[in-house]
Design a protein around this motif. Structure first.
Motif, PDB file in Angstrom:
ATOM      1  N   ARG A 125     -14.614  13.205   2.389  1.00 46.33           N
ATOM      2  CA  ARG A 125     -14.188  13.685   3.715  1.00 46.33           C
ATOM      3  C   ARG A 125     -13.618  15.101   3.651  1.00 46.33           C
ATOM      4  O   ARG A 125     -13.713  15.852   4.620  1.00 46.33           O
ATOM      5  N   GLU A 126     -13.067  15.485   2.487  1.00 43.19           N
ATOM      6  CA  GLU A 126     -12.571  16.853   2.338  1.00 43.19           C
ATOM      7  C   GLU A 126     -13.735  17.851   2.287  1.00 43.19           C
ATOM      8  O   GLU A 126     -13.660  18.926   2.896  1.00 43.19           O
ATOM      9  N   PHE A 127     -14.794  17.480   1.577  1.00 42.44           N
ATOM     10  CA  PHE A 127     -15.985  18.334   1.552  1.00 42.44           C
ATOM     11  C   PHE A 127     -16.541  18.492   2.966  1.00 42.44           C
ATOM     12  O   PHE A 127     -16.853  19.590   3.409  1.00 42.44           O
ATOM     13  N   ARG A 128     -16.671  17.368   3.671  1.00 38.69           N
ATOM     14  CA  ARG A 128     -17.253  17.394   5.020  1.00 38.69           C
ATOM     15  C   ARG A 128     -16.380  18.180   5.988  1.00 38.69           C
ATOM     16  O   ARG A 128     -16.894  18.918   6.840  1.00 38.69           O
ATOM     17  N   ALA A 129     -15.058  18.030   5.880  1.00 37.47           N
ATOM     18  CA  ALA A 129     -14.142  18.756   6.768  1.00 37.47           C
ATOM     19  C   ALA A 129     -14.247  20.263   6.547  1.00 37.47           C
ATOM     20  O   ALA A 129     -14.058  21.050   7.480  1.00 37.47           O
ATOM     21  N   ALA A 130     -14.582  20.660   5.327  1.00 35.56           N
ATOM     22  CA  ALA A 130     -14.744  22.080   5.009  1.00 35.56           C
ATOM     23  C   ALA A 130     -16.163  22.572   5.303  1.00 35.56           C
ATOM     24  O   ALA A 130     -16.508  23.706   4.996  1.00 35.56           O
ATOM     25  N   GLY A 131     -17.000  21.696   5.883  1.00 35.87           N
ATOM     26  CA  GLY A 131     -18.372  22.073   6.208  1.00 35.87           C
ATOM     27  C   GLY A 131     -19.296  22.061   5.011  1.00 35.87           C
ATOM     28  O   GLY A 131     -20.343  22.703   5.021  1.00 35.87           O
ATOM     29  N   ARG A 132     -18.944  21.333   3.958  1.00 34.58           N
ATOM     30  CA  ARG A 132     -19.764  21.275   2.757  1.00 34.58           C
ATOM     31  C   ARG A 132     -20.272  19.876   2.480  1.00 34.58           C
ATOM     32  O   ARG A 132     -20.266  19.393   1.359  1.00 34.58           O
ATOM     33  N   GLY A 133     -20.750  19.212   3.519  1.00 37.85           N
ATOM     34  CA  GLY A 133     -21.367  17.905   3.365  1.00 37.85           C
ATOM     35  C   GLY A 133     -22.612  17.962   2.495  1.00 37.85           C
ATOM     36  O   GLY A 133     -23.040  16.956   1.938  1.00 37.85           O
ATOM     37  N   ASP A 134     -23.175  19.175   2.338  1.00 38.73           N
ATOM     38  CA  ASP A 134     -24.352  19.337   1.478  1.00 38.73           C
ATOM     39  C   ASP A 134     -24.038  18.981   0.029  1.00 38.73           C
ATOM     40  O   ASP A 134     -24.872  18.415  -0.675  1.00 38.73           O
ATOM     41  N   ILE A 135     -22.810  19.267  -0.412  1.00 35.36           N
ATOM     42  CA  ILE A 135     -22.424  18.933  -1.789  1.00 35.36           C
ATOM     43  C   ILE A 135     -22.348  17.416  -1.951  1.00 35.36           C
ATOM     44  O   ILE A 135     -22.839  16.864  -2.941  1.00 35.36           O
ATOM     45  N   VAL A 136     -21.749  16.737  -0.979  1.00 36.53           N
ATOM     46  CA  VAL A 136     -21.657  15.270  -1.029  1.00 36.53           C
ATOM     47  C   VAL A 136     -23.046  14.660  -1.043  1.00 36.53           C
ATOM     48  O   VAL A 136     -23.352  13.766  -1.839  1.00 36.53           O
ATOM     49  N   HIS A 137     -23.904  15.164  -0.179  1.00 42.17           N
ATOM     50  CA  HIS A 137     -25.277  14.668  -0.094  1.00 42.17           C
ATOM     51  C   HIS A 137     -25.994  14.852  -1.435  1.00 42.17           C
ATOM     52  O   HIS A 137     -26.668  13.943  -1.915  1.00 42.17           O
ATOM     53  N   ALA A 138     -25.845  16.014  -2.038  1.00 41.37           N
ATOM     54  CA  ALA A 138     -26.494  16.288  -3.318  1.00 41.37           C
ATOM     55  C   ALA A 138     -25.989  15.347  -4.401  1.00 41.37           C
ATOM     56  O   ALA A 138     -26.780  14.861  -5.214  1.00 41.37           O
ATOM     57  N   MET A 139     -24.686  15.081  -4.411  1.00 44.96           N
ATOM     58  CA  MET A 139     -24.142  14.180  -5.433  1.00 44.96           C
ATOM     59  C   MET A 139     -24.720  12.780  -5.302  1.00 44.96           C
ATOM     60  O   MET A 139     -25.058  12.147  -6.296  1.00 44.96           O
ATOM     61  N   HIS A 140     -24.843  12.307  -4.068  1.00 44.96           N
ATOM     62  CA  HIS A 140     -25.325  10.943  -3.850  1.00 44.96           C
ATOM     63  C   HIS A 140     -26.842  10.819  -4.020  1.00 44.96           C
ATOM     64  O   HIS A 140     -27.324   9.846  -4.593  1.00 44.96           O
ATOM     65  N   VAL A 141     -27.575  11.786  -3.538  1.00 44.55           N
ATOM     66  CA  VAL A 141     -29.032  11.692  -3.565  1.00 44.55           C
ATOM     67  C   VAL A 141     -29.612  12.028  -4.942  1.00 44.55           C
ATOM     68  O   VAL A 141     -30.537  11.368  -5.409  1.00 44.55           O
ATOM     69  N   HIS A 142     -29.056  13.058  -5.582  1.00 50.59           N
ATOM     70  CA  HIS A 142     -29.661  13.551  -6.817  1.00 50.59           C
ATOM     71  C   HIS A 142     -28.917  13.184  -8.101  1.00 50.59           C
ATOM     72  O   HIS A 142     -29.487  13.289  -9.181  1.00 50.59           O
ATOM     73  N   HIS A 143     -27.661  12.778  -8.002  1.00 52.90           N
ATOM     74  CA  HIS A 143     -26.862  12.617  -9.225  1.00 52.90           C
ATOM     75  C   HIS A 143     -26.053  11.321  -9.263  1.00 52.90           C
ATOM     76  O   HIS A 143     -25.006  11.272  -9.886  1.00 52.90           O
ATOM     77  N   PHE A 144     -26.499  10.287  -8.584  1.00 52.47           N
ATOM     78  CA  PHE A 144     -25.941   8.937  -8.671  1.00 52.47           C
ATOM     79  C   PHE A 144     -24.508   8.798  -8.169  1.00 52.47           C
ATOM     80  O   PHE A 144     -23.790   7.899  -8.583  1.00 52.47           O
ATOM     81  N   GLY A 145     -24.059   9.688  -7.300  1.00 51.92           N
ATOM     82  CA  GLY A 145     -22.759   9.520  -6.659  1.00 51.92           C
ATOM     83  C   GLY A 145     -21.651  10.375  -7.245  1.00 51.92           C
ATOM     84  O   GLY A 145     -21.792  11.019  -8.285  1.00 51.92           O
ATOM     85  N   MET A 146     -20.529  10.352  -6.545  1.00 51.19           N
ATOM     86  CA  MET A 146     -19.403  11.211  -6.902  1.00 51.19           C
ATOM     87  C   MET A 146     -18.763  10.811  -8.229  1.00 51.19           C
ATOM     88  O   MET A 146     -18.334  11.664  -8.998  1.00 51.19           O
ATOM     89  N   ILE A 147     -18.686   9.518  -8.514  1.00 53.88           N
ATOM     90  CA  ILE A 147     -18.058   9.065  -9.754  1.00 53.88           C
ATOM     91  C   ILE A 147     -18.871   9.533 -10.947  1.00 53.88           C
ATOM     92  O   ILE A 147     -18.320  10.029 -11.937  1.00 53.88           O
ATOM     93  N   SER A 148     -20.184   9.419 -10.856  1.00 55.16           N
ATOM     94  CA  SER A 148     -21.063   9.875 -11.936  1.00 55.16           C
ATOM     95  C   SER A 148     -20.933  11.380 -12.150  1.00 55.16           C
ATOM     96  O   SER A 148     -20.864  11.851 -13.298  1.00 55.16           O
ATOM     97  N   VAL A 149     -20.874  12.130 -11.063  1.00 47.31           N
ATOM     98  CA  VAL A 149     -20.746  13.584 -11.177  1.00 47.31           C
ATOM     99  C   VAL A 149     -19.392  13.949 -11.776  1.00 47.31           C
ATOM    100  O   VAL A 149     -19.294  14.806 -12.665  1.00 47.31           O
ATOM    101  N   ALA A 150     -18.331  13.284 -11.324  1.00 51.65           N
ATOM    102  CA  ALA A 150     -16.992  13.552 -11.858  1.00 51.65           C
ATOM    103  C   ALA A 150     -16.933  13.267 -13.356  1.00 51.65           C
ATOM    104  O   ALA A 150     -16.305  14.008 -14.120  1.00 51.65           O
ATOM    105  N   ALA A 151     -17.612  12.236 -13.813  1.00 51.48           N
ATOM    106  CA  ALA A 151     -17.621  11.894 -15.237  1.00 51.48           C
ATOM    107  C   ALA A 151     -18.359  12.980 -16.051  1.00 51.48           C
ATOM    108  O   ALA A 151     -17.986  13.247 -17.193  1.00 51.48           O
ATOM    109  N   LYS A 152     -19.394  13.591 -15.472  1.00 55.17           N
ATOM    110  CA  LYS A 152     -20.142  14.629 -16.178  1.00 55.17           C
ATOM    111  C   LYS A 152     -19.365  15.941 -16.270  1.00 55.17           C
ATOM    112  O   LYS A 152     -19.615  16.739 -17.156  1.00 55.17           O
ATOM    113  N   LEU A 153     -18.447  16.131 -15.323  1.00 56.63           N
ATOM    114  CA  LEU A 153     -17.668  17.376 -15.353  1.00 56.63           C
ATOM    115  C   LEU A 153     -16.634  17.237 -16.405  1.00 56.63           C
ATOM    116  O   LEU A 153     -15.946  17.860 -16.939  1.00 56.63           O
TER     117      LEU A 153
END
Length: 153
Positions: A125-153
């Motif tokens: 919701r913080e990404f979306r509130a800042a107008g960056r829903g594209d990042i959330v979408h990319a994490m879910h569609v291309h990289h198996f979700g936010m938890i998976s992306v956070a683990a890779k970082l």
């Protein structure tokens, strides 16, 4: 019914010796000056002079003709630039290869540096509130979700 039997409104007007007016004026959409004048006029009339509008706004105001001309000319972004209009954020962003993790990582680190806390993954919701829903979408569609992306970082 009369329109259909006559071949359409334009043909019926021609048969009756009448000229078309208003939205029904025949325009040469391949002429860049005609397109520019119509784009700028639409923006002025709808209170957004100088700022490019969306395709949905055109269709909501009954301007499918102008929408089709803009699409044929290369789309809202290209037509807006050619007409000297200021682009909205969503029109100004170039397409990214979100499937490439390096692209996502770069966007994420830039966002966190500007808006977040280092070492913490922002909420969707913080990404979306800042107008960056594209990042959330990319994490879910291309990289198996936010938890998976956070683990890779």
């Amino acid at each position: 019914v009369i329109f259909r039997r006559s071949g359409g409104l334009r043909k019926l007007a021609h048969k009756l010796g009448l000229s078309m007016g208003g939205r029904h004026v025949e325009r040469n959409w391949s002429d860049p000056e005609v397109l520019k004048a119509e784009v700028q006029n639409f923006a002025f009339v709808n209170g957004t002079a100088g700022v490019m509008f969306s395709g949905l706004e055109l269709l909501a105001h009954g301007r499918a003709d102008l929408h089709a001309a803009i699409v044929r000319n290369g789309g809202l972004r290209i037509s807006g630039l050619q007409c000297g209009m200021q682009l909205r954020y969503s029109q100004n962003v170039t397409r990214r290869d979100w499937a490439n993790f390096a692209v996502l990582e770069s966007a994420l680190t830039a966002y966190i540096r500007a808006n977040g806390t280092a070492g913490m993954m922002p909420l969707a919701r913080e990404f979306r509130a800042a107008g960056r829903g594209d990042i959330v979408h990319a994490m879910h569609v291309h990289h198996f979700g936010m938890i998976s992306v956070a683990a890779k970082l």
